[in-house]
Design an enzyme around this catalytic site. Structure first.
Site, PDB file in Angstrom:
ATOM      1  N   GLY A  75      -5.353 -18.785 -17.543  1.00 49.16           N
ATOM      2  CA  GLY A  75      -6.530 -18.130 -18.103  1.00 49.16           C
ATOM      3  C   GLY A  75      -6.364 -17.837 -19.584  1.00 49.16           C
ATOM      4  CB  THR A  76      -3.487 -16.591 -21.548  1.00 53.31           C
ATOM      5  OG1 THR A  76      -3.405 -15.328 -20.882  1.00 53.31           O
ATOM      6  CG2 THR A  76      -3.133 -16.401 -23.015  1.00 53.31           C
ATOM      7  CG  ASN A 156      -8.295  -6.734 -17.732  1.00 61.65           C
ATOM      8  OD1 ASN A 156      -9.196  -6.696 -18.557  1.00 61.65           O
ATOM      9  ND2 ASN A 156      -7.045  -6.448 -18.048  1.00 61.65           N
ATOM     10  CD  GLN A 184      -9.061  -9.085 -12.876  1.00 60.53           C
ATOM     11  OE1 GLN A 184      -8.681  -9.221 -11.723  1.00 60.53           O
ATOM     12  NE2 GLN A 184      -8.222  -9.185 -13.894  1.00 60.53           N
ATOM     13  CB  SER A 204      -6.707 -17.472 -14.348  1.00 60.34           C
ATOM     14  OG  SER A 204      -5.374 -17.514 -13.945  1.00 60.34           O
ATOM     15  CG  HIS A 206      -2.562 -15.833 -11.253  1.00 56.75           C
ATOM     16  ND1 HIS A 206      -2.127 -14.526 -11.223  1.00 56.75           N
ATOM     17  CD2 HIS A 206      -2.948 -16.081 -12.516  1.00 56.75           C
ATOM     18  CE1 HIS A 206      -2.249 -14.023 -12.447  1.00 56.75           C
ATOM     19  NE2 HIS A 206      -2.752 -14.943 -13.244  1.00 56.75           N
ATOM     20  CB  THR A 242       1.387 -35.374 -17.533  1.00 57.95           C
ATOM     21  OG1 THR A 242       1.843 -36.403 -18.393  1.00 57.95           O
ATOM     22  CG2 THR A 242       1.298 -35.883 -16.110  1.00 57.95           C
ATOM     23  CB  CYS A 329       4.671   6.276 -20.064  1.00 57.56           C
ATOM     24  SG  CYS A 329       4.469   7.833 -20.919  1.00 57.56           S
TER      25      CYS A 329
HETATM   26  S1  FES Z   1       7.487   6.601 -22.011  1.00 59.39           S
HETATM   27 FE1  FES Z   1       6.178   8.266 -22.302  1.00 59.39          FE
HETATM   28  S2  FES Z   1       7.484   9.917 -21.710  1.00 59.39           S
HETATM   29 FE2  FES Z   1       8.682   8.209 -21.293  1.00 59.39          FE
END
Ligand code: FES
Lengths: 395, 128
Positions: A75-76, A156, A184, A204, A206, A242, A329
């Site tokens: 897809g990319t 997505n 998506q 895509s 998958h 190919t 995070c």
């Molecule tokens: S990555 Fe945000 S507190 Fe650990």
């Protein structure tokens, strides 16, 4: 740590298990019918036939001509090829591209590069709090220098479906090529290119129970297009290399299976989704992200104030549940999801995002299992959060 | 991606909560991803008698918070001040590189709590 009571995969927007019938269809093309489709002898002709038939199937579902279907590596690649292919072919006409602020990185990072190294001007259309682009904004953004418009079909991260047909009409009136990233959406929404009115569309395999490593770019006949990969004359000179015969067969088989029982599947999945959403929203300070009704049948996404997404994912994983989050995070860049931020969700709330995406093997028991354990996880993390306690103290 | 010890602390974090009448409070925000950590201490004879934390953050942030409280409980203030993010990460058997910044939170919040105690202590009873 012990073995979880149940294993529930709820990350179908990330990828899906290859359907057994797809594997079966692919297998002969590895060691038995392994010919190069460009070869003239029997083995080659056999492989050529498999590709032709696959192209026919894909074209039929897209409502397209066979020669408008280009097989790619993912897809990319399809997104990259569509954007650069059209932008570079139209360089003499202008250098302005319009997109949205909620695109997949395959589009947004391509835009950033075109802007930084190739002098293209990019307009990122805003979205409302549900993640929807306003077609009026698109109409206003078009200039005489606009050479391409590219808007994601279904998001997505939050599952919101964009009004593609409405926007492509605006583009067509101004004779500007319109591309949609349908990665998506393919497998659950209508991808008929005339219904959508698009000139280019990426998908895509998958994401709809096909193999990873194969995609499609639909490119309407007559649209100016510069290939990005040069070499042999495969895919009518638009994508040299190919052909990946077994994967192309797999993609076509998976797409045919997906669109064979579309309505029944969507009905079943969206019922599970609604059960999931209703249950999760009973958790205090939880919120649905994305559009309440204009959303993918399998997609449920939330925020849970005062806590962080990776902590939720780790706890879910310990209980056998696979999910994803747009928390800073959890991203390699340590930045929050640009989609949630574009929707006006404050960074600290985007921190607590959770995406659950259902699929064909999920059952009501799976949903009820999640609903059984999630409140406890949220509760446990909130008890640890300085934000939550402060909030309670203020209340 | 996390070691078994990190996951163990994440699942069963030690010393979570607040101290009703703390001698020192340290709060630290993470400029990288926006997380927040808070540590409260009770001090007796220049030693950390009790310690509690609350963290809004990822698995590594929670595990390092838990580990730091365990490392310093009963230690002298000077010993606690010497604890760095590396000490904490090592005690946990290492952290993924992208998560090293999370261990700053715990060490910094602890140091701030001790500084807060010292400020209050010196300012409040100059003669002792
Ligand atoms: S990555 Fe945000 S507190 Fe650990």
């Amino acid at each position: 740590m012990g073995v979880p009571a149940r294993s529930v995969y709820l990350d179908h927007a990330a990828t899906t298990a290859v359907h057994p019938k797809v594997v079966e269809a692919m297998l002969p093309y590895f060691s038995e019918k392994y010919g190069n489709p460009s070869s003239l002898y029997g083995l080659g002709r056999e492989a050529r036939k498999a590709i032709d038939e696959s192209r026919e199937k894909v074209a039929e579902i897209l409502g397209a001509r066979r020669d408008e279907v280009i097989f790619t590596g993912c897809g990319t690649e399809s997104d990259n090829l569509a954007i650069r292919g059209v932008a570079f072919a139209n360089k003499s006409r202008g250098n302005h591209i319009i997109t949205s602020s909620v695109e997949h990185h395959a589009v947004s990072h391509t835009m950033a590069q075109l802007n930084k190294y190739f002098g293209y001007e990019v307009t990122y259309l805003p979205v409302d709090r549900y993640g929807v682009v306003n077609p009026d904004d698109l109409a206003r953004a078009i200039t005489d220098r606009t050479v391409l418009i590219t808007i994601i079909y279904a998001n997505n991260e939050v599952g919101t479906i964009e009004p593609i047909a409405e926007m492509s009409k605006i583009a067509r009136a101004r004779r500007i090529p319109f591309h949609t990233d349908a990665v998506q959406a393919a497998g659950s929404l209508d991808i008929n290119v005339d219904h959508l009115g698009v000139d280019l569309l990426s998908l895509s395999a998958h994401k709809f129970y096909g193999p990873k490593g194969v995609g499609v770019l639909y490119a309407r006949k007559g649209s100016a297009f510069l290939p990005m990969q040069t070499g042999g004359s495969q895919e009518r000179n638009r994508r040299a290399g190919t052909e990946n015969v077994p994967y192309i067969v797999g993609l076509a088989t998976a797409l045919t299976l997906a669109y064979g029982h579309l309505e029944d599947n969507n009905r079943r999945i969206s019922q599970l989704r609604d059960r999931l959403i209703d249950g999760v929203l009973k958790i205090p300070y939880s919120q649905l992200t994305g559009h309440p009704t204009q959303r993918l049948p399998n997609s449920a996404s939330f925020t849970f104030q005062f806590i962080e997404g990776e902590s939720i994912l780790l706890n879910l994983d310990l209980l056998g549940i696979s999910a994803s989050s747009g928390s800073a995070c959890t991203s390699a860049s340590l930045e929050p999801s640009h989609v949630l931020v574009a929707m006006g969700i404050p960074v600290e709330i985007a921190h607590s995002s959770l995406r659950l995406t259902l699929g064909r093997e999920n059952t009501q028991e799976d949903v009820d299992y999640v609903l059984g354990v999630l409140p406890g996880i949220i509760e446990k993390l909130r008890a640890m959060s300085p934000l939550y306690n402060t909030r309670l103290a203020q209340a | 991606m996390y070691s078994a010890l990190v996951m163990e602390h994440f699942q069963n974090p030690r010393n979570v909560g607040v101290i009703p009448d703390p001698d020192g409070v340290g709060k630290e925000g993470n400029p990288v991803c926006g997380d927040i950590m808070e540590i409260m201490i009770k001090v007796k004879d220049e030693r950390i008698d009790d310690i509690k934390f609350r963290t809004f953050g990822c698995g590594a942030a929670i595990a390092t918070s838990s580990m730091v409280t365990e490392l310093v409980k009963g230690k002298t203030l000077d010993e606690a001040m010497a604890i760095s993010r590396v000490t904490v990460a090592e005690a946990l058997g290492g952290l993924p590189p992208v998560k090293m910044h999370c261990s700053n939170l715990a060490a910094d919040a602890l140091h701030k709590a001790i500084e807060d105690y010292r400020r209050r202590h010196n300012g409040g009873s100059a003669g002792s």
